[in-house]
Structures are given as C-alpha cells and as structure tokens.
Design an enzyme around this catalytic site. Structure first.
Site, PDB file in Angstrom:
ATOM      1  N   GLY A  88       9.189  -2.231   2.998  1.00 48.43           N
ATOM      2  CA  GLY A  88       9.746  -2.502   1.826  1.00 48.43           C
ATOM      3  C   GLY A  88      10.321  -0.993   1.447  1.00 48.43           C
TER       4      GLY A  88
ATOM      5  N   LYS B 261      11.598  -7.177  10.986  1.00 48.19           N
ATOM      6  CA  LYS B 261      10.860  -6.903  10.130  1.00 48.19           C
ATOM      7  C   LYS B 261      11.207  -5.789   9.496  1.00 48.19           C
ATOM      8  CE  LYS B 261       7.201  -5.454   7.563  1.00 48.19           C
ATOM      9  NZ  LYS B 261       6.805  -3.940   7.354  1.00 48.19           N
TER      10      LYS B 261
ATOM     11  N   GLY C 107       5.660  -3.491  -0.708  1.00 48.35           N
ATOM     12  CA  GLY C 107       4.533  -2.938  -1.186  1.00 48.35           C
ATOM     13  C   GLY C 107       5.024  -1.808  -2.175  1.00 48.35           C
TER      14      GLY C 107
ATOM     15  N   LYS D 104       0.383  -1.229  12.824  1.00 45.22           N
ATOM     16  CA  LYS D 104       1.636  -1.653  13.464  1.00 45.22           C
ATOM     17  C   LYS D 104       1.341  -2.259  15.024  1.00 45.22           C
ATOM     18  CE  LYS D 104       5.270  -1.130  10.937  1.00 45.22           C
ATOM     19  NZ  LYS D 104       4.895  -1.454   9.453  1.00 45.22           N
TER      20      LYS D 104
ATOM     21  N   ASP E  22       3.643  -7.282   7.930  1.00 48.85           N
ATOM     22  CA  ASP E  22       3.534  -7.413   9.641  1.00 48.85           C
ATOM     23  C   ASP E  22       3.045  -8.701  10.147  1.00 48.85           C
ATOM     24  OD1 ASP E  22       4.565  -4.853   9.312  1.00 48.85           O
ATOM     25  OD2 ASP E  22       2.928  -3.765   9.662  1.00 48.85           O
TER      26      ASP E  22
END
Length: 260
Positions: A7, A4, A40, A213, A157
């Site tokens: 941004g 992942k 984001g 997270k 996430d």
C-alpha cells in the site's frame, strides 16, 4: 506471474503511475499477470480522519464492524479503483476485484479477539482464469468472504499467496518498500533457499514485517509457486528488470537446485 503491491507504493500518484506503466507494458508483451494490493497506510489515515484509533495485535489490524466498513471503502474502494484507473491509463484492461467476487478467496475468522480478520482457507481461481484468458488484468483487493455472507479483512501477503497458489503462477513478486531480505550483516541476499529463509527466522535475523514476508514466501513455495521474489518497488523499472532475469531484491527458491 502474480505481483503484490504494498500500500505504501500506491499512496503517491507518481509511484502508482510508474508501477502501473511497468505492469501494463509487461501485460502488453504477453506476460499473463494478476495483481494483488494492500493499503494499510491508507486505511490508518482514513480511520484517523474519522477519529478511530487503529489497534493491532501481532501485526494484524483489529477489525470491528465499524472498521470492516472502512475496509470496503478503502481497500475495495479508493485504493483498488485508483490502481485500476492508473493501469487503464497505462493501456491495460484492468478489472478491480476482491476475494468476495466469485468466491475467489474464502476465509474464516482467525481469532475472535481480532474481530473480522480472516484467514484464507480456499481459493477458487476460475474468475482469474476467465479474465486473464480474455486479455484482462485482474486487480485483487485484500478482502475475502465466506458462504454465509461474512466479510473479512485479510492480510494482503496471505491473499497474494492464496491467489498465486490457486492460479498456478510460476513466479510471485512482492514489490515492497525494502531493498530485499537482509542477513545478519545487513547485506541483501540475492538468493535464498527455503531452508536458509527458515534459518534467518529462527536466528532472529528476520523479524517483524520481514518475517511475515518470508513466511508468506515459504507458504507460496509449499503451495506450488516456482519462485518468490521480494524486491524494492520504488527502484526505477524494477519489474522489467525482474522479467529480464536481473537479480533485483531477493529471490527465494525451494532448494539449492533452483538457486542457479
């Protein structure tokens, strides 16, 4: 493996190309991989340029009909395709997707106050299986849908966790803009068990983005993912180092037996 990408790491071309090269090299070496990304920072800038103020509730972007159009243009459009282009440049056969495609991620509205913000309720990894087995690299934007044709903005996430659990990956790697999970003394913890992660949250040490997270990491472990790593994506050659077994960032494991 599922990676992942935050941004922030994708905003600058240099960082985007570096990470794309690392991912493409891993794929060329036989690592089966899926990429999920956020965006984001790019979204906030896109809206600001059009005079639309970004509003957040508990860290989630309030998503009006006007904003969902921007979600598609930014997450599924420019951010996704710039990353796909960078990966193709690096030699990977990347394919851009969203959770809408083939019902990869089905969502429901999280809270009417948030508008079109979705919670992923199920994930169908069939399209990932087909692509990965054929040698392609799926690149998934954090947009989901439902069977009624609704479109939802989904936390990246949470999208990564849903895809990782459904696809059955052994390792989920969050590449982010922090060095790892820090304890009360601000030292990075190289390994954390699920119990120790919960303790950092309950003690108020892990807050805000790091709490989110860790909650995502715990959800991934509960979903059957073997290990989760939170690591600094800007560090040189971070992905090869992780694949080589180096303790970069923080590795989160279910229990003590997996921490060795």
């Amino acid at each position: 493996m599922l990676v992942k990408l935050g941004g922030t790491l994708l905003d600058a071309p240099e960082s985007r190309y570096s990470l794309a090269a690392q991912i493409a090299a891993a794929r060329a070496n036989g690592v089966e991989m899926v990429v999920v990304h956020g965006g984001g920072k790019q979204m906030t800038r896109f809206l600001a340029e059009r005079g639309i103020e970004s509003r957040f509730v508990n860290g989630l972007r309030v998503t009006s009909p006007e904003t969902i159009d921007a979600v598609l243009k930014v997450f599924a459009g420019s951010v996704n395709h710039e990353l796909v282009a960078a990966l193709n440049r690096a030699g990977a056969l990347a394919v851009g997707l969203t959770g809408i495609d083939a019902l990869l991620a089905e969502a429901e509205q999280m809270d009417p106050e948030l508008g079109a913000v979705g919670r992923v309720v199920r994930s169908n990894p069939a399209v990932l299986d087909v692509l990965v087995k054929a040698g392609f690299l799926p690149v998934v934007a954090c947009v989901a849908g439902d069977r009624k044709g609704n479109i939802y903005n989904v936390n990246a996430d949470q999208m990564a966790v849903a895809c990782a659990a459904a696809f059955g990956v052994e390792q989920l790697v969050f590449l982010t803009d922090v060095p790892g999970v820090m304890d009360a003394s601000k030292a990075v913890r190289p390994v954390l068990t699920a119990a120790a992660s919960r303790q950092l949250i309950s003690d108020g040490v892990a807050t805000g983005g790091m709490q989110a997270k860790l909650n995502a990491a715990l959800a991934a472990l509960e979903g059957g993912v073997g290990t989760v790593r939170i690591a600094p994506g800007a560090v040189e050659q971070i992905l090869p180092r992780i694949l080589a077994g180096e303790e970069a960032g923080t590795r989160i494991v279910p229990a003590e037996g997996r921490a060795a």
